[in-house]
Design an enzyme around this catalytic site. Structure first.
Site, PDB file in Angstrom:
ATOM      1  N   ARG A  15     -28.449  22.721 -19.446  1.00 23.67           N
ATOM      2  CA  ARG A  15     -27.240  23.270 -20.090  1.00 23.67           C
ATOM      3  C   ARG A  15     -26.986  22.730 -21.497  1.00 23.67           C
ATOM      4  O   ARG A  15     -26.125  23.215 -22.208  1.00 23.67           O
ATOM      5  CB  ARG A  15     -26.023  23.035 -19.185  1.00 23.67           C
ATOM      6  CG  ARG A  15     -25.933  24.064 -18.067  1.00 23.67           C
ATOM      7  CD  ARG A  15     -24.748  23.792 -17.180  1.00 23.67           C
ATOM      8  NE  ARG A  15     -24.986  22.674 -16.277  1.00 23.67           N
ATOM      9  CZ  ARG A  15     -24.013  21.992 -15.663  1.00 23.67           C
ATOM     10  NH1 ARG A  15     -22.756  22.292 -15.884  1.00 23.67           N
ATOM     11  NH2 ARG A  15     -24.319  21.015 -14.845  1.00 23.67           N
ATOM     12  N   GLY A  78     -34.885  14.806  -6.441  1.00 24.50           N
ATOM     13  CA  GLY A  78     -33.584  14.333  -5.988  1.00 24.50           C
ATOM     14  C   GLY A  78     -33.324  12.886  -6.394  1.00 24.50           C
ATOM     15  O   GLY A  78     -34.251  12.143  -6.715  1.00 24.50           O
TER      16      GLY A  78
HETATM   17  C1  UD1 Z   1     -24.943  13.548  -7.935  1.00 22.24           C
HETATM   18  C2  UD1 Z   1     -24.565  13.030  -6.554  1.00 22.24           C
HETATM   19  C3  UD1 Z   1     -23.130  13.457  -6.261  1.00 22.24           C
HETATM   20  C4  UD1 Z   1     -22.178  12.960  -7.348  1.00 22.24           C
HETATM   21  C5  UD1 Z   1     -22.671  13.454  -8.711  1.00 22.24           C
HETATM   22  C6  UD1 Z   1     -21.850  12.834  -9.804  1.00 22.24           C
HETATM   23  C7  UD1 Z   1     -26.596  12.973  -5.259  1.00 22.24           C
HETATM   24  C8  UD1 Z   1     -27.393  13.668  -4.213  1.00 22.24           C
HETATM   25  N1  UD1 Z   1     -25.452  13.575  -5.599  1.00 22.24           N
HETATM   26  O1  UD1 Z   1     -24.946  14.959  -7.840  1.00 22.24           O
HETATM   27  O2  UD1 Z   1     -22.714  12.960  -5.012  1.00 22.24           O
HETATM   28  O3  UD1 Z   1     -20.877  13.429  -7.102  1.00 22.24           O
HETATM   29  O4  UD1 Z   1     -24.039  13.066  -8.911  1.00 22.24           O
HETATM   30  O5  UD1 Z   1     -22.200  13.411 -11.019  1.00 22.24           O
HETATM   31  O6  UD1 Z   1     -26.992  11.938  -5.712  1.00 22.24           O
HETATM   32  N2  UD1 Z   1     -31.956  12.644 -11.480  1.00 22.24           N
HETATM   33  C9  UD1 Z   1     -33.216  12.155 -11.634  1.00 22.24           C
HETATM   34  N3  UD1 Z   1     -34.197  12.609 -10.814  1.00 22.24           N
HETATM   35  C10 UD1 Z   1     -33.955  13.517  -9.834  1.00 22.24           C
HETATM   36  C11 UD1 Z   1     -32.651  14.010  -9.695  1.00 22.24           C
HETATM   37  C12 UD1 Z   1     -31.654  13.545 -10.521  1.00 22.24           C
HETATM   38  O7  UD1 Z   1     -33.485  11.336 -12.510  1.00 22.24           O
HETATM   39  O8  UD1 Z   1     -34.900  13.861  -9.127  1.00 22.24           O
HETATM   40  C13 UD1 Z   1     -30.892  12.182 -12.375  1.00 22.24           C
HETATM   41  C14 UD1 Z   1     -30.382  13.307 -13.257  1.00 22.24           C
HETATM   42  O9  UD1 Z   1     -31.061  13.310 -14.481  1.00 22.24           O
HETATM   43  C15 UD1 Z   1     -28.921  12.964 -13.423  1.00 22.24           C
HETATM   44  C16 UD1 Z   1     -28.579  12.206 -12.171  1.00 22.24           C
HETATM   45  O10 UD1 Z   1     -29.787  11.773 -11.613  1.00 22.24           O
HETATM   46  O11 UD1 Z   1     -28.711  12.113 -14.504  1.00 22.24           O
HETATM   47  C17 UD1 Z   1     -27.761  13.001 -11.192  1.00 22.24           C
HETATM   48  O12 UD1 Z   1     -28.527  14.084 -10.762  1.00 22.24           O
HETATM   49  P1  UD1 Z   1     -27.899  15.493 -10.484  1.00 22.24           P
HETATM   50  O13 UD1 Z   1     -28.932  16.378  -9.973  1.00 22.24           O
HETATM   51  O14 UD1 Z   1     -27.120  15.947 -11.660  1.00 22.24           O
HETATM   52  O15 UD1 Z   1     -26.896  15.137  -9.302  1.00 22.24           O
HETATM   53  P2  UD1 Z   1     -25.602  15.921  -8.934  1.00 22.24           P
HETATM   54  O16 UD1 Z   1     -25.986  17.164  -8.260  1.00 22.24           O
HETATM   55  O17 UD1 Z   1     -24.696  16.013 -10.078  1.00 22.24           O
END
Ligand code: UD1
Ligand code: CA
Length: 453
Positions: A15, A78
């Site tokens: 985004r 994840g």
């Molecule tokens: C996550 C939380 C959620 C919380 C929210 C707050 C989980 C499953 N959920 O959701 O409970 O309310 O954050 O914003 O943790 N990332 C990685 N590798 C991955 C996936 C994510 O580095 O494989 C990083 C992303 O770059 C990001 C962060 O982790 O900075 C959060 O990931 P995102 O997928 O945005 O989680 P949410 O769905 O927002």
């Protein structure tokens, strides 16, 4: 108790609509990930692990440092999977998980969270949200104890009504984390390995989940798009402005003031609107800064004045010195006590002694101007011959006539004077006068051409 910090920064940030990896977008002149790393450092961990994926090489290059251990997460499966990638290198009593796109969490908040962690207890940072949609919800039992986190997409209607959201920031006993992560499954609405599932596992293993609540939502807000980035920027700036005001700085409008670095300010400082302070800026008592100034890596001594629309970079103003409006002081500009630089004057690597003046329209580069010397309007130091830079050195009480070109290398002794319009190419002795311009002729017989009617 040893501490390892894992920062998740592998996500794409679609985004943002940007070629730049999301975590490299800046708040207050520093990348979001840079903010998180600085915060992490303030907690004195054994090691900082940064999980990278999208734009990994760019991120690694920009933030490489001795104390940072980068881990590649090739596929983003994840948050739980992301933390698991760092685990082979993690070895500490406590592990704190932070996010590269959540830049403004305060060190105090995290320190309080870490206080909660021991072998029997996790620390979870939650936030009360007006609109919790998208967030994982904190599920508590009748006694108020946390039981689990349920992701928005997996939550029931009743669970979605819960306003307490998961910030994602979590502190866990290091000895247990690896095992929990190993047991994660991805059978959920998003097909991801959720870090949040660790909570229910810990509870099942008999641990307690203690919570801290972020005082302000902005402190735990991540930037997913440029609007949120701008909101974080303003929040950061208002926080910086409030701190300075508490120290005795008057800001004419805290909403029109930006700090992109570290500012140290004394008391009774006055800063008008639209001022940007960058890098390291030291402002002593009683300094006044006019509207629309950009001041970078500079020192403003007691009572100095920077008038409107001035641009300072690597400059120092001595006590009671002033510059502007419309002054440009480039690196190595130093004004002695009470020295004055007026409008449309550019200084570079130039030192003005106490009480020296360059009032208007001048360029002084690689120059030394003695105390009380006066530089007339339009004076230029010709410091560059196309290959090398040369110095102009003047003693005290020198008087440079308007529109003098000083062809460097050149030196002028104490009390020397140059006539207006002179091109001065050789040294001028103490008290000497250099006049180097064509003599005036008056042609009395001359007739101005007349227009034909
Ligand atoms: C996550 C939380 C959620 C919380 C929210 C707050 C989980 C499953 N959920 O959701 O409970 O309310 O954050 O914003 O943790 N990332 C990685 N590798 C991955 C996936 C994510 O580095 O494989 C990083 C992303 O770059 C990001 C962060 O982790 O900075 C959060 O990931 P995102 O997928 O945005 O989680 P949410 O769905 O927002
Ligand atoms: Ca998110």
């Amino acid at each position: 108790m040893s501490l390892d910090i894992v920062i998740l920064a592998a996500g794409q940030g679609t985004r943002m609509r940007s070629a730049l990896p999301k975590v490299l977008h800046e708040v207050a002149g520093k990348s979001m990930l840079g903010h998180v790393i600085d915060t992490a450092r303030a907690l004195a961990p054994r090691k900082i692990h940064v999980v990278i994926g999208h734009g990994a090489e760019q991120v690694r290059q920009r933030l490489a440092a001795e104390d940072i251990h980068f881990v590649l997460q090739a596929e983003q499966l994840g948050t739980g999977h992301a933390v698991a990638q760092a685990m082979p290198q993690v070895d500490a009593d406590k592990v704190l998980i932070l996010y590269g796109d959540v830049p403004l969490t305060r060190v105090e908040t995290l320190a309080a969270l870490l206080q909660q962690v021991n072998e029997q207890q996790l620390g979870l940072l939650t936030v009360q949200l007006a609109d919790p949609s998208g967030y994982g919800r904190i599920i508590r039992d009748a006694a108020g104890e946390v039981q689990a986190i349920v992701e928005h997409k997996d939550a029931s209607e009743a669970q979605r009504a819960i306003r307490e959201g998961n910030t994602g920031i979590l502190a866990v006993p290091g000895k247990r984390l690896g095992e929990w992560l190993g047991r994660l499954s991805n059978s959920n609405a998003q097909g991801e390995y959720y870090l949040t599932d660790v909570i229910a596992m810990a509870v099942a293993d008999g641990l307690r989940v203690a919570t801290e609540t972020a005082a302000e939502e902005m402190e735990v807000l991540g930037a997913n798009d440029r609007l949120q980035l701008a909101q974080l920027e303003r929040y950061y700036q208002l926080r910086a402005a409030r701190q300075l005001m508490a120290q005795g700085v008057t800001l004419r409008d805290p909403a029109r003031f930006d700090v992109r670095g570290e500012v140290q300010a004394g008391r009774d400082v006055l800063i008008d609107v639209n001022v940007i302070l960058e890098g390291k800026v030291l402002i002593e008592d009683g300094v006044q800064i006019g509207a629309n100034c950009v001041i970078k890596d500079s020192i403003l001594r007691r009572g100095a004045q920077v008038k409107a629309n001035s641009h300072l970079d690597g400059a120092e103003l001595g006590e009671g010195a002033d510059c502007g409006p419309f002054a440009r002081l480039r690196p190595g500009s130093r004004l002695g006590a009470g020295a004055h630089v007026g409008n449309f004057v550019e200084l570079k690597n130039a030192v003005l002694g106490a009480g020296a003046k360059a009032g208007h329209l001048s360029y002084l580069g690689d120059a030394e101007v003695g105390a009380r010397s006066n530089i007339g309007a339009g004076t230029i130091t010709c410091n560059y011959d196309g290959a090398n830079k040369h110095r102009t050195v003047m003693g005290e009480d020198v008087f440079i006539g308007s529109n003098t070109a000083l062809v460097a290398p050149i030196s002028l002794g104490d009390g020397a004077t140059t006539g207006a319009g002179s091109v001065v190419t050789s040294d001028v002795p103490e008290q000497g006068l250099a006049v180097a311009r064509a003599r005036q002729r008056v042609i009395e017989s001359w007739k101005r051409p007349q227009k034909q009617r």
